[in-house]
Design a protein around this motif. Structure first.
Motif, PDB file in Angstrom:
ATOM      1  N   UNK A  14      -7.951  11.965   4.692  1.00  0.00           N
ATOM      2  CA  UNK A  14      -8.545  12.153   3.368  1.00  0.00           C
ATOM      3  C   UNK A  14      -7.526  12.167   2.224  1.00  0.00           C
ATOM      4  N   UNK A  15      -6.382  11.501   2.420  1.00  0.00           N
ATOM      5  CA  UNK A  15      -5.415  11.341   1.334  1.00  0.00           C
ATOM      6  C   UNK A  15      -5.743  10.067   0.564  1.00  0.00           C
ATOM      7  N   UNK A  16      -5.527  10.057  -0.753  1.00  0.00           N
ATOM      8  CA  UNK A  16      -5.745   8.823  -1.512  1.00  0.00           C
ATOM      9  C   UNK A  16      -4.765   7.729  -1.068  1.00  0.00           C
ATOM     10  N   UNK A  17      -5.283   6.529  -1.004  1.00  0.00           N
ATOM     11  CA  UNK A  17      -4.512   5.350  -0.631  1.00  0.00           C
ATOM     12  C   UNK A  17      -4.773   4.294  -1.697  1.00  0.00           C
TER      13      UNK A  17
ATOM     14  N   UNK B  22       0.844  -1.198   0.000  1.00  0.00           N
ATOM     15  CA  UNK B  22       0.000   0.000   0.000  1.00  0.00           C
ATOM     16  C   UNK B  22       0.875   1.241   0.000  1.00  0.00           C
ATOM     17  N   UNK B  23       0.318   2.326  -0.503  1.00  0.00           N
ATOM     18  CA  UNK B  23       1.015   3.602  -0.451  1.00  0.00           C
ATOM     19  C   UNK B  23      -0.022   4.716  -0.403  1.00  0.00           C
ATOM     20  N   UNK B  24       0.241   5.688   0.456  1.00  0.00           N
ATOM     21  CA  UNK B  24      -0.579   6.902   0.532  1.00  0.00           C
ATOM     22  C   UNK B  24       0.047   7.922  -0.411  1.00  0.00           C
ATOM     23  N   UNK B  25      -0.780   8.533  -1.241  1.00  0.00           N
ATOM     24  CA  UNK B  25      -0.286   9.512  -2.206  1.00  0.00           C
ATOM     25  C   UNK B  25      -0.984  10.848  -1.988  1.00  0.00           C
ATOM     26  N   UNK B  26      -0.481  11.894  -2.656  1.00  0.00           N
ATOM     27  CA  UNK B  26      -1.049  13.213  -2.414  1.00  0.00           C
ATOM     28  C   UNK B  26      -2.157  13.604  -3.384  1.00  0.00           C
ATOM     29  N   UNK B  27      -2.293  12.875  -4.505  1.00  0.00           N
ATOM     30  CA  UNK B  27      -3.323  13.226  -5.476  1.00  0.00           C
ATOM     31  C   UNK B  27      -3.964  11.972  -6.052  1.00  0.00           C
ATOM     32  N   UNK B  28      -5.231  12.077  -6.427  1.00  0.00           N
ATOM     33  CA  UNK B  28      -5.983  10.931  -6.924  1.00  0.00           C
ATOM     34  C   UNK B  28      -5.393  10.381  -8.216  1.00  0.00           C
TER      35      UNK B  28
ATOM     36  N   UNK C 185       5.578   9.117  -5.698  1.00  0.00           N
ATOM     37  CA  UNK C 185       6.119  10.237  -4.929  1.00  0.00           C
ATOM     38  C   UNK C 185       7.047  11.155  -5.717  1.00  0.00           C
ATOM     39  N   UNK C 186       6.974  11.121  -7.032  1.00  0.00           N
ATOM     40  CA  UNK C 186       7.836  11.980  -7.826  1.00  0.00           C
ATOM     41  C   UNK C 186       7.298  13.399  -7.920  1.00  0.00           C
ATOM     42  N   UNK C 187       8.205  14.373  -7.909  1.00  0.00           N
ATOM     43  CA  UNK C 187       7.822  15.784  -7.963  1.00  0.00           C
ATOM     44  C   UNK C 187       8.795  16.548  -8.846  1.00  0.00           C
ATOM     45  N   UNK C 188       8.254  17.299  -9.777  1.00  0.00           N
ATOM     46  CA  UNK C 188       9.072  18.166 -10.613  1.00  0.00           C
ATOM     47  C   UNK C 188       9.396  19.425  -9.827  1.00  0.00           C
ATOM     48  N   UNK C 189      10.641  19.858  -9.912  1.00  0.00           N
ATOM     49  CA  UNK C 189      11.047  21.095  -9.253  1.00  0.00           C
ATOM     50  C   UNK C 189      11.988  21.851 -10.180  1.00  0.00           C
ATOM     51  N   UNK C 190      12.203  23.134  -9.923  1.00  0.00           N
ATOM     52  CA  UNK C 190      13.061  23.923 -10.814  1.00  0.00           C
ATOM     53  C   UNK C 190      14.474  23.353 -10.967  1.00  0.00           C
ATOM     54  N   UNK C 191      14.998  22.731  -9.920  1.00  0.00           N
ATOM     55  CA  UNK C 191      16.370  22.220  -9.967  1.00  0.00           C
ATOM     56  C   UNK C 191      16.467  20.808 -10.531  1.00  0.00           C
ATOM     57  N   UNK C 192      15.345  20.194 -10.877  1.00  0.00           N
ATOM     58  CA  UNK C 192      15.382  18.834 -11.384  1.00  0.00           C
ATOM     59  C   UNK C 192      14.131  18.069 -11.019  1.00  0.00           C
ATOM     60  N   UNK C 193      14.325  16.831 -10.571  1.00  0.00           N
ATOM     61  CA  UNK C 193      13.195  15.963 -10.248  1.00  0.00           C
ATOM     62  C   UNK C 193      13.478  15.265  -8.927  1.00  0.00           C
ATOM     63  N   UNK C 194      12.446  15.184  -8.084  1.00  0.00           N
ATOM     64  CA  UNK C 194      12.583  14.527  -6.782  1.00  0.00           C
ATOM     65  C   UNK C 194      11.836  13.203  -6.774  1.00  0.00           C
ATOM     66  N   UNK C 195      12.498  12.157  -6.320  1.00  0.00           N
ATOM     67  CA  UNK C 195      11.841  10.888  -6.029  1.00  0.00           C
ATOM     68  C   UNK C 195      11.722  10.817  -4.514  1.00  0.00           C
TER      69      UNK C 195
END
Length: 197
Positions: free
Chosen positions: A74-77, A43-49, A119-129
């Protein structure tokens, strides 16, 4: 139109091991039952549906039944059912009740895709896992695993913040983009999917 990379997630057939990418992210695995009746659930809890829906599709692609629910906050799981096929993953990724990284684990294209979806996120300096803030002992081994596949990250964050592996630099980002494949169809995914800056 982009050319499909030989190493892209779309070029690799689905396998249950793909779901170990959820454990590189803040996912969890638990054993249920014992003996012949034993199974495990990922299982994993994520921030968006959109993340939960894309991960549910990956779970379905490997032949397991996905479930999407909501946490008390109320986070998607997203999770699998209790499955015997996941027992070996649970054994490899835990020591007692503590999450660990198997010494020889390398994230293949579909494992990396699952990690980016979770859990990946785009950011100005690159990409976060994103990493599991509750399993700090997994952070360095995961960074080493990424180095062994030719995508050297920088470990950022501590227990008090959101730990992650930052991938930056044109060559590393290009390799990541080619590996994880196309973003999910959801428009919201485009804002968080890896791209070469």
């Amino acid at each position: 139109m982009s050319q499909l990379s030989f190493f892209s997630a779309e070029a690799v057939p689905p396998a249950v091991a793909d779901l170990t990418g959820l454990l590189a992210a803040p996912g969890q695995v638990v054993l249920v039952g014992a003996g012949k009746e034993q199974g495990a659930r990922l299982s994993v809890v994520v921030d968006e549906l959109w993340r939960a829906e894309a991960l549910a599709e990956m779970i379905s692609d490997v032949g397991l039944d996905p479930q999407i629910a909501r946490t008390d906050e109320n986070h998607p799981l997203v999770r699998t059912g209790v499955e015997p096929q996941l027992v070996a993953i649970a054994a490899d990724w835990t020591r007692g009740a503590v999450k660990t990284v198997p010494p020889q684990w390398l994230p293949g294209p579909r494992e990396l895709r699952a990690w980016a979806l979770a859990s990946g996120t785009l950011e100005p300096a690159g990409y976060l896992l994103g990493l599991d803030p509750h399993a700090p002992d997994t952070h360095s081994p995961l960074a080493s695993a990424m180095m062994r596949i030719g995508i050297a990250p920088t470990l950022i964050g501590t227990r008090g913040s959101r730990p992650a592996l930052r991938i930056s630099g044109r060559r590393r980002l290009t390799r990541l983009v080619e590996t994880v494949g196309e973003p999910p169809a959801d428009a919201a995914a485009l804002t968080q999917w890896p791209r070469v800056l």
